[in-house]
Write a protein that holds these residues in place. Structure first.
Motif, short mmCIF file in Angstrom:
data_model
loop_
_atom_site.label_atom_id
_atom_site.label_comp_id
_atom_site.label_asym_id
_atom_site.label_seq_id
_atom_site.Cartn_x
_atom_site.Cartn_y
_atom_site.Cartn_z
N MET A 148 62.00 123.58 33.58
CA MET A 148 60.37 123.28 33.57
C MET A 148 60.34 122.24 32.36
N LYS A 149 60.92 122.74 31.15
CA LYS A 149 60.80 121.85 29.93
C LYS A 149 61.50 120.52 30.09
N LYS A 150 62.58 120.41 30.67
CA LYS A 150 63.30 119.21 30.87
C LYS A 150 62.49 118.36 31.92
N MET A 151 61.99 118.87 32.98
CA MET A 151 61.20 118.10 33.72
C MET A 151 59.78 117.34 33.12
N LEU A 152 59.25 118.09 32.21
CA LEU A 152 58.17 117.59 31.43
C LEU A 152 58.34 116.52 30.62
N ILE A 153 59.80 116.66 29.98
CA ILE A 153 60.19 115.69 28.91
C ILE A 153 60.81 114.39 29.82
N ALA A 154 61.41 114.43 31.05
CA ALA A 154 61.78 113.46 31.74
C ALA A 154 60.58 112.68 32.17
N LEU A 155 59.41 113.39 32.77
CA LEU A 155 58.28 112.69 32.95
C LEU A 155 57.56 112.19 32.00
N SER A 156 57.48 112.54 30.84
CA SER A 156 56.87 111.85 29.82
C SER A 156 57.58 110.94 29.23
N LEU A 157 58.95 110.74 29.57
CA LEU A 157 59.73 109.39 29.37
C LEU A 157 59.50 108.21 30.25
N ILE A 158 59.36 108.73 31.53
CA ILE A 158 59.08 107.78 32.57
C ILE A 158 57.99 107.42 32.82
N ALA A 159 56.88 108.25 32.47
CA ALA A 159 55.59 107.77 32.63
C ALA A 159 55.09 106.43 32.14
#
Length: 97
Positions: free
Chosen positions: A1-12
């Motif tokens: 879950m944390k990895k997904m949030l980090i990835a999303l915060s980088l892509i957004a």
């Protein structure tokens, strides 16, 4: 879950950047049209603004090459001689546009 949030915060920011740039271009266009419409009133202003805002936005100009800058600066320096020309050319060639 944390990895997904980090990835999303980088892509957004990458995904949202074009929308923000388009909004800025529209705001810039509105400001420019308003400035150009100074002195116009009523239907004349309304028609002018409609025409101005419906025009396609100007494409961002490609950066000038050094050769293009030199040509433009040389043309602008016509009539200048000696130190005055040298100082003018130096300033002109340093400009971004």
């Amino acid at each position: 879950m944390k990895k997904m949030l980090i990835a999303l915060s980088l892509i957004a920011p990458v995904l949202l950047a074009p929308a923000a740039m388009a909004e800025t271009a529209q705001q810039s266009k509105m400001t420019s049209c308003n400035k150009d419409a100074t002195g116009k009133k009523g239907d004349e202003r309304k028609a002018f603004m409609k025409e101005c805002l419906s025009n396609k936005p100007a494409e961002p100009a490609a950066p000038m090459t050094q050769q293009d800058k030199m040509k433009k600066c040389n043309a602008d320096a016509t009539g200048k001689k000696g130190d005055e020309r040298k100082a003018f050319m130096s300033q002109c060639l340093k400009k971004d546009k």
